[in-house]
Write an enzyme that holds these catalytic residues in place. Structure first.
Site, PDB file in Angstrom:
ATOM      1  N   ASP A  14      42.954  46.085  45.487  1.00 36.22           N
ATOM      2  CA  ASP A  14      41.942  46.325  44.452  1.00 36.22           C
ATOM      3  C   ASP A  14      42.271  45.443  43.241  1.00 36.22           C
ATOM      4  O   ASP A  14      42.920  44.418  43.406  1.00 36.22           O
ATOM      5  CB  ASP A  14      41.904  47.831  44.114  1.00 36.22           C
ATOM      6  CG  ASP A  14      40.543  48.271  43.579  1.00 36.22           C
ATOM      7  OD1 ASP A  14      39.933  47.507  42.815  1.00 36.22           O
ATOM      8  OD2 ASP A  14      40.086  49.377  43.914  1.00 36.22           O
ATOM      9  N   HIS A  26      41.150  42.182  43.764  1.00 44.69           N
ATOM     10  CA  HIS A  26      39.808  42.095  43.201  1.00 44.69           C
ATOM     11  C   HIS A  26      39.807  41.407  41.840  1.00 44.69           C
ATOM     12  O   HIS A  26      38.878  41.546  41.060  1.00 44.69           O
ATOM     13  CB  HIS A  26      39.170  43.482  43.123  1.00 44.69           C
ATOM     14  CG  HIS A  26      38.921  44.086  44.483  1.00 44.69           C
ATOM     15  ND1 HIS A  26      38.253  45.269  44.656  1.00 44.69           N
ATOM     16  CD2 HIS A  26      39.257  43.660  45.724  1.00 44.69           C
ATOM     17  CE1 HIS A  26      38.187  45.553  45.963  1.00 44.69           C
ATOM     18  NE2 HIS A  26      38.801  44.586  46.623  1.00 44.69           N
TER      19      HIS A  26
END
Ligand SMILES: *[C@@H]1O[C@H](CO)[C@@H](O)[C@H](O)[C@H]1NC(C)=O
Ligand SMILES: *[C@@H]1O[C@H](CO)[C@@H](O)[C@H](O)[C@H]1NC(C)=O
Ligand SMILES: *[C@@H]1O[C@H](CO)[C@@H](O)[C@H](O)[C@H]1NC(C)=O
Ligand SMILES: *[C@@H]1O[C@H](CO)[C@@H](O)[C@H](O)[C@H]1NC(C)=O
Ligand SMILES: *[C@@H]1O[C@H](CO)[C@@H](O)[C@H](O)[C@H]1NC(C)=O
Ligand SMILES: *[C@@H]1O[C@H](CO)[C@@H](O)[C@H](O)[C@H]1NC(C)=O
Ligand SMILES: *[C@@H]1O[C@H](CO)[C@@H](O)[C@H](O)[C@H]1NC(C)=O
Ligand SMILES: *[C@@H]1O[C@H](CO)[C@@H](O)[C@H](O)[C@H]1NC(C)=O
Ligand SMILES: *[C@@H]1O[C@H](CO)[C@@H](O)[C@H](O)[C@H]1NC(C)=O
Length: 399
Positions: free
Chosen positions: A217, A240
């Site tokens: 993430d 991310h």
């Protein structure tokens, strides 16, 4: 003869000193009953050691209480290191491995709270052993714990450690002012859900530098209540990207300003530098700069997304935003020196709410396709500002 006697006396004196024998007010978890076999739960021993550590002051030479976690493997249940402590500063040196037990039912595995001047460093590893959590979908009643949480820890210093495979985010900073984070390695697989590297909220004066973060993430997420966050020389990937937000979730108010992200590299990440806000929220994200950014095969290199919704609440929120036209205000965002390759056709995406993203400044941007010969474009919705030497051309910016 006299000299020899004196030396012998000195030697006896030195070797007979208690736990703080090296003059550093040093404690070792082994002296509190810890067993580093990787199987025995050590929470009680660690807590006893913490109590001792927290109750001594620094000495007149400024030696601060230090807890040594030696080079062995220590299994730990959820644990709370609670301050305030007597000393202005407390040092925990991790040379070994700390392993999470597999039955954690709390929000955090290791919580540090109300500690001033905490220094957590060493060459050791903190392993959340999250893989069995990643398979659960959230519906099954399993709340995944974050590995480390620092709550109200001012003048915090973290360096050197390796953080592995947290069930959820690897570390959270909440209400911490004056933080220096450097030389960290954070690793979790690309497909491990919600394993943010560093999450920051309600904190100011936070420096993060010289670190490698690769997770499933956000490498770093800067949330509401943050100001003066400086990120320098961080490599992110997989993951991310580095995100401001998401802000304004569930109609909330979030304020973020004075953020600088510099000399960071993104390797095969889903986003590069991102600002995300949810429809219906309020507050602002302003004076944020991204400089000297290197991209390698990044999906969304530069993105402002004001329609960011988490999961099923999205539809409902979009309706809300149309009705109220509320949004977190995004302004004074600088991108200077962003170079490298995009793995998607849209290299730049400024997708803003009706009230607009104001004063976006781009300079020396060169984003090309990872696939040779392919064109890269920019998308704009409700944004204004200026651009110079920017590829791809951003239609809404004057330049
Ligand atoms: C810890 O011990 C292991 C083997 O016992 C060794 O390989 C490693 O280098 C040691 N690490 C440190 C920091 O001393
Ligand atoms: C953060 O970095 C700035 C600039 O390098 C420095 O002035 C400041 O003291 C640092 N803050 C902390 C908490 O390390
Ligand atoms: C970070 O690592 C470098 C090189 O290994 C070392 O020189 C430096 O002292 C470290 N910094 C901190 C704050 O641990
Ligand atoms: C940048 O960070 C890396 C670790 O990710 C480190 O090896 C390197 O020395 C750092 N550069 C500087 C100038 O500190
Ligand atoms: C900038 O980033 C590069 C690539 O990670 C690194 O090698 C270099 O040391 C960094 N420079 C500074 C000043 O941090
Ligand atoms: C951000 O920086 C500006 C200009 O230096 C300053 O006036 C403002 O108070 C800062 N914001 C916060 C929340 O500290
Ligand atoms: C923007 O933020 C930087 C810190 O990142 C600060 O030094 C500067 O004063 C701020 N500028 C404004 C106009 O708020
Ligand atoms: C942009 O990057 C491409 C690919 O690296 C390079 O060929 C081109 O010369 C660069 N353009 C500018 C203006 O720097
Ligand atoms: C962007 O729009 C705002 C609000 O309409 C305006 O105040 C500002 O001057 C504009 N900025 C630029 C660079 O055009």
């Amino acid at each position: 003869m006299k000299i020899t006697l004196l030396a012998a006396a000195a030697a006896i004196f030195i070797f007979s000193m208690p736990a703080n024998g090296d003059g550093r007010r040093s404690f070792n978890v082994m002296d509190f009953g810890a067993i580093g076999d990787g199987q025995t739960v050590n929470s009680q021993a660690f807590l006893k050691a913490w109590k001792a550590l927290c109750e001594v002051e620094e000495d007149e030479d400024g030696n601060i209480p230090t807890l040594e976690i030696p080079n062995s493997t220590f299994l730990l249940n959820p644990i709370k290191f609670q301050g305030p402590c007597k000393s202005n500063s407390i040092h925990i040196q991790v040379s070994g491995k700390i392993l999470a037990s597999k039955t954690i039912k709390t929000k955090w595995w290791i919580l540090f709270t109300n500690i001033n001047g905490l220094i957590l460093d060493g060459s050791g590893t903190i392993n959340g052993r999250g893989s069995h959590w990643w398979k659960t979908d959230g519906q099954s009643g399993h709340k995944k714990p974050r590995a480390l949480q620092f709550h109200r820890c001012d003048n915090l210093q973290l360096s050197g450690l390796t953080h592995l495979n947290s069930p959820k985010g690897h570390m959270g900073l909440n209400y911490c002012n004056g933080v220096s984070i450097s030389n960290l390695t954070i690793i979790a697989p690309e497909d491990s859900p919600n394993t943010d590297g560093i999450d920051i909220s309600y904190s100011t004066q936070v420096n993060i530098s010289n670190s490698n973060i690769g997770t499933g993430d956000d490498c770093i997420a800067i949330n509401g209540g943050c100001s003066y966050i400086n990120i320098n020389n961080v490599t992110c990937g997989p993951g991310h990207g580095i995100s401001v937000g998401s802000l304004g979730e569930k109609g909330g108010t979030d304020l973020v300003e004075n953020v600088s992200v510099r000399n960071c590299t993104f390797i095969r990440t889903q986003n590069g530098v991102r600002i995300k806000t949810s429809p219906g929220g309020s507050g602002y994200a302003r004076n944020i700069s991204f400089e000297q950014i290197i991209l390698q095969e990044t999906k969304n290199p530069i993105i402002i997304d004001q329609n960011y919704c988490n999961g099923h609440k999205c539809k409902e929120k979009k309706i809300l935003s149309v009705q109220t036209s509320e949004a977190v205000k995004v302004s004074d965002i600088k991108y200077i020196g962003v170079e490298g390759t995009s793995d998607s056709e849209e290299g730049i995406k400024l997708d803003c709410a009706k009230l607009g993203c104001i004063n976006i400044m781009m300079e020396q941007i060169n984003i090309t396709s990872f696939e040779p010969g392919k064109e890269i474009s920019a998308y704009c919705n409700n944004a204004n500002g200026t651009s110079t030497f920017t590829t791809p051309h951003v239609p809404c910016l004057l330049g």
